[in-house]
Motif scaffolding. Structure first.
Motif, PDB file in Angstrom:
ATOM      1  N   ASP A 385      16.093  19.236  -1.275  1.00 25.92           N
ATOM      2  CA  ASP A 385      16.279  18.035  -2.100  1.00 25.92           C
ATOM      3  C   ASP A 385      16.468  18.413  -3.566  1.00 25.92           C
ATOM      4  OD1 ASP A 385      15.950  16.511   0.154  1.00 25.92           O
ATOM      5  OD2 ASP A 385      13.857  15.956  -0.274  1.00 25.92           O
ATOM      6  N   PHE A 386      15.711  19.413  -4.001  1.00 27.07           N
ATOM      7  CA  PHE A 386      15.788  19.852  -5.391  1.00 27.07           C
ATOM      8  C   PHE A 386      17.193  20.379  -5.711  1.00 27.07           C
ATOM      9  CE2 PHE A 386      15.243  23.099  -8.708  1.00 27.07           C
ATOM     10  CZ  PHE A 386      14.563  22.367  -9.675  1.00 27.07           C
ATOM     11  N   VAL A 387      17.713  21.225  -4.840  1.00 25.30           N
ATOM     12  CA  VAL A 387      19.058  21.790  -5.037  1.00 25.30           C
ATOM     13  C   VAL A 387      20.100  20.672  -5.057  1.00 25.30           C
ATOM     14  CG1 VAL A 387      20.842  23.262  -4.019  1.00 25.30           C
ATOM     15  CG2 VAL A 387      18.441  24.006  -4.030  1.00 25.30           C
ATOM     16  N   LYS A 388      19.940  19.708  -4.162  1.00 27.59           N
ATOM     17  CA  LYS A 388      20.891  18.595  -4.082  1.00 27.59           C
ATOM     18  C   LYS A 388      20.886  17.775  -5.376  1.00 27.59           C
ATOM     19  CE  LYS A 388      22.321  14.910  -0.919  1.00 27.59           C
ATOM     20  NZ  LYS A 388      22.597  13.899  -1.932  1.00 27.59           N
ATOM     21  N   LYS A 389      19.673  17.521  -5.921  1.00 31.75           N
ATOM     22  CA  LYS A 389      19.572  16.746  -7.161  1.00 31.75           C
ATOM     23  C   LYS A 389      20.240  17.486  -8.316  1.00 31.75           C
ATOM     24  CE  LYS A 389      15.283  14.321  -5.979  1.00 31.75           C
ATOM     25  NZ  LYS A 389      13.844  14.184  -6.248  1.00 31.75           N
ATOM     26  N   VAL A 390      20.077  18.808  -8.339  1.00 32.59           N
ATOM     27  CA  VAL A 390      20.715  19.599  -9.396  1.00 32.59           C
ATOM     28  C   VAL A 390      22.240  19.508  -9.275  1.00 32.59           C
ATOM     29  CG1 VAL A 390      21.100  21.941 -10.263  1.00 32.59           C
ATOM     30  CG2 VAL A 390      18.773  21.179  -9.705  1.00 32.59           C
ATOM     31  N   ASN A 391      22.713  19.642  -8.053  1.00 32.47           N
ATOM     32  CA  ASN A 391      24.167  19.650  -7.835  1.00 32.47           C
ATOM     33  C   ASN A 391      24.792  18.269  -7.990  1.00 32.47           C
ATOM     34  OD1 ASN A 391      24.135  22.393  -7.328  1.00 32.47           O
ATOM     35  ND2 ASN A 391      23.818  22.112  -5.115  1.00 32.47           N
ATOM     36  N   ASP A 392      24.030  17.223  -7.656  1.00 32.86           N
ATOM     37  CA  ASP A 392      24.593  15.872  -7.668  1.00 32.86           C
ATOM     38  C   ASP A 392      24.444  15.168  -9.005  1.00 32.86           C
ATOM     39  OD1 ASP A 392      25.230  16.307  -5.078  1.00 32.86           O
ATOM     40  OD2 ASP A 392      23.677  15.008  -4.215  1.00 32.86           O
ATOM     41  N   GLY A 393      23.759  15.785  -9.949  1.00 38.96           N
ATOM     42  CA  GLY A 393      23.540  15.122 -11.225  1.00 38.96           C
ATOM     43  C   GLY A 393      24.845  14.850 -11.941  1.00 38.96           C
ATOM     44  N   THR A 394      24.935  13.676 -12.568  1.00 35.45           N
ATOM     45  CA  THR A 394      26.150  13.303 -13.298  1.00 35.45           C
ATOM     46  C   THR A 394      25.787  12.789 -14.677  1.00 35.45           C
ATOM     47  OG1 THR A 394      26.081  11.060 -12.390  1.00 35.45           O
ATOM     48  CG2 THR A 394      27.380  12.702 -11.182  1.00 35.45           C
ATOM     49  N   GLY A 395      26.687  12.954 -15.616  1.00 39.39           N
ATOM     50  CA  GLY A 395      26.520  12.401 -16.953  1.00 39.39           C
ATOM     51  C   GLY A 395      25.230  12.844 -17.611  1.00 39.39           C
ATOM     52  N   LYS A 396      24.484  11.857 -18.096  1.00 42.52           N
ATOM     53  CA  LYS A 396      23.243  12.149 -18.810  1.00 42.52           C
ATOM     54  C   LYS A 396      22.169  12.761 -17.912  1.00 42.52           C
ATOM     55  CE  LYS A 396      23.806   8.529 -22.297  1.00 42.52           C
ATOM     56  NZ  LYS A 396      23.221   7.313 -22.899  1.00 42.52           N
ATOM     57  N   ASN A 397      22.327  12.576 -16.606  1.00 44.09           N
ATOM     58  CA  ASN A 397      21.321  13.100 -15.681  1.00 44.09           C
ATOM     59  C   ASN A 397      21.584  14.544 -15.276  1.00 44.09           C
ATOM     60  OD1 ASN A 397      19.840  10.687 -15.538  1.00 44.09           O
ATOM     61  ND2 ASN A 397      21.318   9.828 -14.086  1.00 44.09           N
ATOM     62  N   LYS A 398      22.683  15.107 -15.753  1.00 43.98           N
ATOM     63  CA  LYS A 398      22.996  16.481 -15.384  1.00 43.98           C
ATOM     64  C   LYS A 398      21.984  17.444 -16.000  1.00 43.98           C
ATOM     65  CE  LYS A 398      27.911  16.602 -14.331  1.00 43.98           C
ATOM     66  NZ  LYS A 398      27.682  17.257 -13.032  1.00 43.98           N
ATOM     67  N   VAL A 399      21.447  18.335 -15.185  1.00 42.95           N
ATOM     68  CA  VAL A 399      20.546  19.382 -15.639  1.00 42.95           C
ATOM     69  C   VAL A 399      20.626  20.515 -14.640  1.00 42.95           C
ATOM     70  CG1 VAL A 399      18.536  18.404 -14.435  1.00 42.95           C
ATOM     71  CG2 VAL A 399      18.196  19.916 -16.388  1.00 42.95           C
ATOM     72  N   SER A 400      20.550  21.730 -15.126  1.00 44.89           N
ATOM     73  CA  SER A 400      20.669  22.896 -14.245  1.00 44.89           C
ATOM     74  C   SER A 400      19.363  23.678 -14.231  1.00 44.89           C
ATOM     75  CB  SER A 400      21.807  23.801 -14.722  1.00 44.89           C
ATOM     76  OG  SER A 400      21.892  24.952 -13.907  1.00 44.89           O
ATOM     77  N   LEU A 401      18.812  23.891 -13.030  1.00 38.92           N
ATOM     78  CA  LEU A 401      17.592  24.693 -12.861  1.00 38.92           C
ATOM     79  C   LEU A 401      17.747  25.601 -11.655  1.00 38.92           C
ATOM     80  CD1 LEU A 401      16.325  21.505 -13.526  1.00 38.92           C
ATOM     81  CD2 LEU A 401      14.359  23.001 -13.878  1.00 38.92           C
ATOM     82  N   ALA A 402      17.229  26.799 -11.784  1.00 36.61           N
ATOM     83  CA  ALA A 402      17.132  27.705 -10.640  1.00 36.61           C
ATOM     84  C   ALA A 402      15.710  27.619 -10.104  1.00 36.61           C
ATOM     85  CB  ALA A 402      17.451  29.124 -11.068  1.00 36.61           C
ATOM     86  N   CYS A 403      15.549  27.785  -8.801  1.00 36.05           N
ATOM     87  CA  CYS A 403      14.223  27.618  -8.193  1.00 36.05           C
ATOM     88  C   CYS A 403      13.979  28.685  -7.136  1.00 36.05           C
ATOM     89  CB  CYS A 403      14.118  26.226  -7.565  1.00 36.05           C
ATOM     90  SG  CYS A 403      12.500  25.862  -6.845  1.00 36.05           S
ATOM     91  N   GLY A 404      12.730  29.162  -7.091  1.00 31.22           N
ATOM     92  CA  GLY A 404      12.315  30.084  -6.040  1.00 31.22           C
ATOM     93  C   GLY A 404      10.926  29.696  -5.560  1.00 31.22           C
ATOM     94  N   ILE A 405      10.734  29.677  -4.240  1.00 32.62           N
ATOM     95  CA  ILE A 405       9.442  29.274  -3.667  1.00 32.62           C
ATOM     96  C   ILE A 405       8.918  30.392  -2.774  1.00 32.62           C
ATOM     97  CG2 ILE A 405       8.244  27.631  -2.167  1.00 32.62           C
ATOM     98  CD1 ILE A 405      10.222  25.498  -3.010  1.00 32.62           C
ATOM     99  N   SER A 406       7.633  30.729  -2.952  1.00 28.61           N
ATOM    100  CA  SER A 406       6.991  31.753  -2.125  1.00 28.61           C
ATOM    101  C   SER A 406       5.663  31.213  -1.602  1.00 28.61           C
ATOM    102  CB  SER A 406       6.751  33.028  -2.930  1.00 28.61           C
ATOM    103  OG  SER A 406       6.110  34.000  -2.135  1.00 28.61           O
ATOM    104  N   VAL A 407       5.365  31.522  -0.338  1.00 25.99           N
ATOM    105  CA  VAL A 407       4.158  31.009   0.327  1.00 25.99           C
ATOM    106  C   VAL A 407       3.045  32.051   0.280  1.00 25.99           C
ATOM    107  CG1 VAL A 407       3.208  30.186   2.523  1.00 25.99           C
ATOM    108  CG2 VAL A 407       5.541  29.569   1.849  1.00 25.99           C
TER     109      VAL A 407
END
Length: 446
Positions: A385-407
């Motif tokens: 979901d996080f990756v999708k929100k980053v990719n789908d952001g438009t206009g003022k909502n656009k923001v780019s973040l890289a993410c890594g998750i470890s258990v």
């Protein structure tokens, strides 16, 4: 009419165990000893009464009384004490069978056949004297206790003395607050009266506390176990609830002293200090720009998790590291004000994705999330979901973040840092894979 030795002896033997007749001029003396109801008086004669006294004082007088005995029972002192018809009295202790026993001396002047005599009667007053001393101790204790209570009353707004035998109580001092509440100044049943007064004078939220704590058995149990009982609560007053502090201590085994002090100003001042301290502490753990937890808070949370890991407590968590892409470019081209807006957008996206986990801003462009509970269980979906929100952001909502998750792996991971490092490596791997799309997003923002 002049009295003979026998006249004196017969009269005095009823009150004294022995009587000395001492010639005032020669110091020769006779001693009549009365040994019980059916015993005869026995006569003992000697040449110098005062010399014998000096010898006997060392042999039979109780050590603590020797000096006083020597000071009072000598020729000069006795003559001075009984001049002008006065009677001299003196109490002291003799050592009998290894124990001190109280005796009393009474001395007067007498004349017989043209001679002046000192008539000295001695009687065993041990029982009477011990009873008197005990009464004096009690009286002294009461007097001292009274003085202590009155002295303490100057320091407190109300001071009660409660008799545990009769339950009678007296209020030694009462300031205006207690007068306004119509609290009785004296009564015969302190504990029952207190329970009744509680309903009208105690602030309603504190009534259960007071009723339970100040029952007779509860209070005495606390005093027996801890020697002192202290409780802060609120009284009703025309000005509103007022904080007071109650302290109870034993005065002796039969009395309890209870002090009540108005501490409203102090308590409210301390409350304000605590509130300000809490706000300051909370502020020190919050990021000024985004309002989320900061690096200090992350350090505390990491320490808590490490304790759980080291104590082998079962714990499930994952670490997500999210890094804002292109912040330097935004700051350089649009200024830090726009850069701050960009950071806030990134923070909002992270928080909205991981709604049930603590989010920390640990650096200018770096966020850490400790995934717990449902977020931990749904971590793979949330990452998508996080990756999708980053990719789908438009206009003022656009923001780019890289993410890594470890258990966290309890079989191999000894602390949180190990998990953090793996997540950080995965984040950088993700950042590298985003280069093309990331630049497009940054260009759109700029």
């Amino acid at each position: 009419m002049q009295l003979t030795f026998e006249d004196f002896a017969s009269a005095l033997s009823l009150d004294y165990e022995c009587v000395f007749f001492v010639d005032n001029e020669t110091s020769c003396y006779s001693m009549r000893v009365y040994r019980g109801e059916h015993q005869e008086l026995k006569l003992v004669n000697s040449n110098n009464f005062w010399d014998d006294v000096k010898v006997n004082v060392e042999a039979v007088v109780y050590p603590e009384d020797k000096q006083s005995f020597a000071d009072h029972i000598n020729h000069e002192s006795l003559l001075k004490a009984i001049q002008d018809g006065n009677v001299f009295e003196f109490k002291y202790r003799l050592v009998i069978a290894g124990e001190p026993v109280w005796f009393q001396i009474k001395a007067v002047f007498a004349r017989s056949h043209g001679h002046e005599f000192l008539v000295i009667g001695v009687n065993n007053v041990d029982k009477r004297e011990r009873e008197r001393i005990e009464l004096e101790k009690k009286a002294s204790k009461g007097e001292v206790f009274g003085r202590i209570v009155m002295a303490l009353a100057e320091r407190y707004d109300a001071l009660y003395m409660v008799d545990l035998v009769t339950n009678h109580y007296a209020l030694y001092k009462s300031e205006r607050l207690f007068c306004e509440l119509c609290i009785a100044f004296e009564g015969d049943d302190f504990f029952n009266q207190l329970q009744k007064d509680a309903l009208s004078v105690i602030y309603k939220e504190d009534i259960p506390l007071i009723v339970a704590a100040l029952k007779r058995e509860s209070l005495l149990r606390e005093l027996d176990e801890h020697a002192m009982f202290s409780l802060t609560y609120r009284l009703n007053s025309p000005a509103g609830p007022q904080y007071v502090n109650l302290v109870a201590v034993y005065a002796d085994k039969n009395h309890v002293v209870i002090s009540v002090t108005n501490v409203d100003a102090q308590v409210r001042r301390e409350q304000k200090i605590r509130e300000e301290a809490n706000l300051a502490f909370e502020k020190s753990r919050r990021d000024d720009l985004t309002g989320i937890k900061n690096k200090n808070a992350y350090g505390e949370f990491e320490t808590k998790l490490n304790r759980q890991i080291q104590s082998k407590e079962p714990v499930e968590f994952a670490v997500a590291i999210c890094d804002v892409n292109g912040l330097k470019t935004v700051n350089d081209t649009q200024g830090h004000k726009v850069g701050d807006i960009y950071i806030k957008k990134a923070s909002k996206l992270v928080c909205e994705t991981f709604k049930h986990s603590p989010v920390f801003r640990v650096g200018g462009d770096e966020f850490v999330v400790i995934l717990l509970g449902s977020d931990y269980e749904n971590r793979e979906k949330l990452e998508q979901d996080f990756v999708k929100k980053v990719n789908d952001g438009t206009g003022k909502n656009k923001v780019s973040l890289a993410c890594g998750i470890s258990v966290f792996d309890p079989a191999h991971d000894k602390n949180v840092s190990v998990v953090f490092e793996r997540a950080d490596a995965l984040m950088y791997k993700n950042k590298e894979s985003m280069k093309g799309g990331r630049d497009e997003i940054i260009d759109a923002v700029v």
